[in-house]
Structure formats: C-alpha cells, structure tokens
Design a protein around this motif. Structure first.
Motif, PDB file in Angstrom:
ATOM      1  N   ASP A  43     155.383  30.221  24.449  1.00  0.00           N
ATOM      2  CA  ASP A  43     155.871  28.851  24.383  1.00  0.00           C
ATOM      3  C   ASP A  43     154.876  28.016  23.584  1.00  0.00           C
ATOM      4  O   ASP A  43     153.658  28.193  23.727  1.00  0.00           O
ATOM      5  CB  ASP A  43     156.016  28.258  25.785  1.00  0.00           C
ATOM      6  N   PRO A  44     155.363  27.106  22.750  1.00  0.00           N
ATOM      7  CA  PRO A  44     154.433  26.302  21.948  1.00  0.00           C
ATOM      8  C   PRO A  44     153.624  25.338  22.819  1.00  0.00           C
ATOM      9  O   PRO A  44     154.085  24.862  23.853  1.00  0.00           O
ATOM     10  CB  PRO A  44     155.346  25.536  20.993  1.00  0.00           C
ATOM     11  N   VAL A  45     152.411  25.088  22.360  1.00  0.00           N
ATOM     12  CA  VAL A  45     151.506  24.143  22.999  1.00  0.00           C
ATOM     13  C   VAL A  45     151.281  23.011  21.998  1.00  0.00           C
ATOM     14  O   VAL A  45     151.032  23.251  20.813  1.00  0.00           O
ATOM     15  CB  VAL A  45     150.167  24.821  23.360  1.00  0.00           C
ATOM     16  N   THR A  46     151.364  21.774  22.469  1.00  0.00           N
ATOM     17  CA  THR A  46     151.165  20.615  21.616  1.00  0.00           C
ATOM     18  C   THR A  46     149.690  20.247  21.610  1.00  0.00           C
ATOM     19  O   THR A  46     149.058  20.186  22.663  1.00  0.00           O
ATOM     20  CB  THR A  46     152.009  19.430  22.114  1.00  0.00           C
ATOM     21  N   LEU A  73     151.904  24.689  18.447  1.00  0.00           N
ATOM     22  CA  LEU A  73     151.458  26.020  18.061  1.00  0.00           C
ATOM     23  C   LEU A  73     151.931  27.039  19.079  1.00  0.00           C
ATOM     24  O   LEU A  73     151.639  26.924  20.272  1.00  0.00           O
ATOM     25  CB  LEU A  73     149.933  26.068  17.961  1.00  0.00           C
ATOM     26  N   ALA A  74     152.689  28.010  18.604  1.00  0.00           N
ATOM     27  CA  ALA A  74     153.153  29.125  19.437  1.00  0.00           C
ATOM     28  C   ALA A  74     152.445  30.379  18.938  1.00  0.00           C
ATOM     29  O   ALA A  74     152.694  30.822  17.816  1.00  0.00           O
ATOM     30  CB  ALA A  74     154.666  29.281  19.332  1.00  0.00           C
ATOM     31  N   SER A  75     151.551  30.921  19.735  1.00  0.00           N
ATOM     32  CA  SER A  75     150.846  32.139  19.316  1.00  0.00           C
ATOM     33  C   SER A  75     151.683  33.360  19.659  1.00  0.00           C
ATOM     34  O   SER A  75     152.564  33.313  20.511  1.00  0.00           O
ATOM     35  CB  SER A  75     149.470  32.216  19.983  1.00  0.00           C
ATOM     36  N   GLU A  76     151.396  34.452  18.950  1.00  0.00           N
ATOM     37  CA  GLU A  76     152.122  35.696  19.181  1.00  0.00           C
ATOM     38  C   GLU A  76     151.454  36.517  20.271  1.00  0.00           C
ATOM     39  O   GLU A  76     150.234  36.658  20.304  1.00  0.00           O
ATOM     40  CB  GLU A  76     152.165  36.543  17.898  1.00  0.00           C
ATOM     41  N   ARG A  77     152.276  37.051  21.139  1.00  0.00           N
ATOM     42  CA  ARG A  77     151.797  37.994  22.151  1.00  0.00           C
ATOM     43  C   ARG A  77     151.499  39.329  21.467  1.00  0.00           C
ATOM     44  O   ARG A  77     151.890  39.545  20.324  1.00  0.00           O
ATOM     45  CB  ARG A  77     152.868  38.206  23.220  1.00  0.00           C
ATOM     46  N   ALA A  78     150.870  40.235  22.202  1.00  0.00           N
ATOM     47  CA  ALA A  78     150.552  41.563  21.667  1.00  0.00           C
ATOM     48  C   ALA A  78     151.809  42.287  21.189  1.00  0.00           C
ATOM     49  O   ALA A  78     151.764  43.067  20.235  1.00  0.00           O
ATOM     50  CB  ALA A  78     149.819  42.390  22.717  1.00  0.00           C
TER      51      ALA A  78
END
Length: 123
Positions: A31-34, A20-25
């Motif tokens: 960077d994706p986190v597993t 999962l790669a969240s969007e910054r503001a």
C-alpha cells in the motif's frame, strides 16, 4: 541510473507530498505511504522520520523498487540509499520546501532520519 525528464522532475519536486508504494519480495506493491519529497540538484529524495527502523523504510529494502506518484506523475522507480555526501543538500531542500512547518521539519533533519535518505530514480 536513469534521469528524470525536466517536466516530471519539476512537477514531482513541486508537489507537497508523494505517495510511494514499495515492491514486496514477490514483486507485488505494498500500500502506498504518503511522505514529503524534495529535490536536490536533479534528484528526488525521501526520508523516514523514524529512520531505518521505520516500517515503510524497511519495506523498501526487499527489492529497492516501487512506484511513486506526485504532481500528476506516476513512475516506477528504483529506490537507492543516498550517499552521506548528499545529506547536506537534502537537508537544505527540506528546510527550504517545508520550513514553514517548523516543529515538524526538524524531525527529518535528525541523524536518525538522515540515515534513511533514499534517492528515487525512474526506471
């Protein structure tokens, strides 16, 4: 809320892990986190072992959007807090899917982790 199509839902739910790669503001992806992903009903969920203080969880809070990848399915997603009424089903899904990791799965079943339960919805 958009629904997952059946094939994508099955493939992501069957995957051992999800990136999962969240969007910054500013709209750029982190960077994706597993992490582990579970299915409860026709919805997909993730949790932070560190609860709402977890760095990746905090990162999801700026835009509530990101990109997930699991089971060969890459989708832009909306990241929504789950309702506490969903927690029991998510707990059961974690126990069923990851119960073989007895000493680890308990960490996603704490009250702290439950408070960070997020629902992933395709967009």
């Amino acid at each position: 809320m958009a629904d997952w199509n059946g094939t994508d839902l099955d493939r992501v739910a069957a995957a051992e892990e999800l990136d999962l790669a969240s969007e910054r503001a500013n709209g750029m992806l982190r960077d994706p986190v597993t992490m582990w992903v579970v299915r409860s009903g026709d919805r997909l969920y993730v949790r932070s072992v560190k609860g709402t203080d977890g760095p990746w969880y905090r990162g999801t809070q700026s835009r509530h959007q990101g990109r997930s990848e699991a089971g060969g399915v890459r989708r832009d997603v909306t990241i929504q807090p789950a309702d506490p009424g969903e927690y029991a089903g998510v707990d059961a899904a974690y126990r069923e899917k990851y119960g073989r990791y007895t000493s680890i799965v308990e960490h996603v079943l704490t009250d702290r982790a439950r408070a960070s339960t997020l629902r992933l919805e395709p967009r």
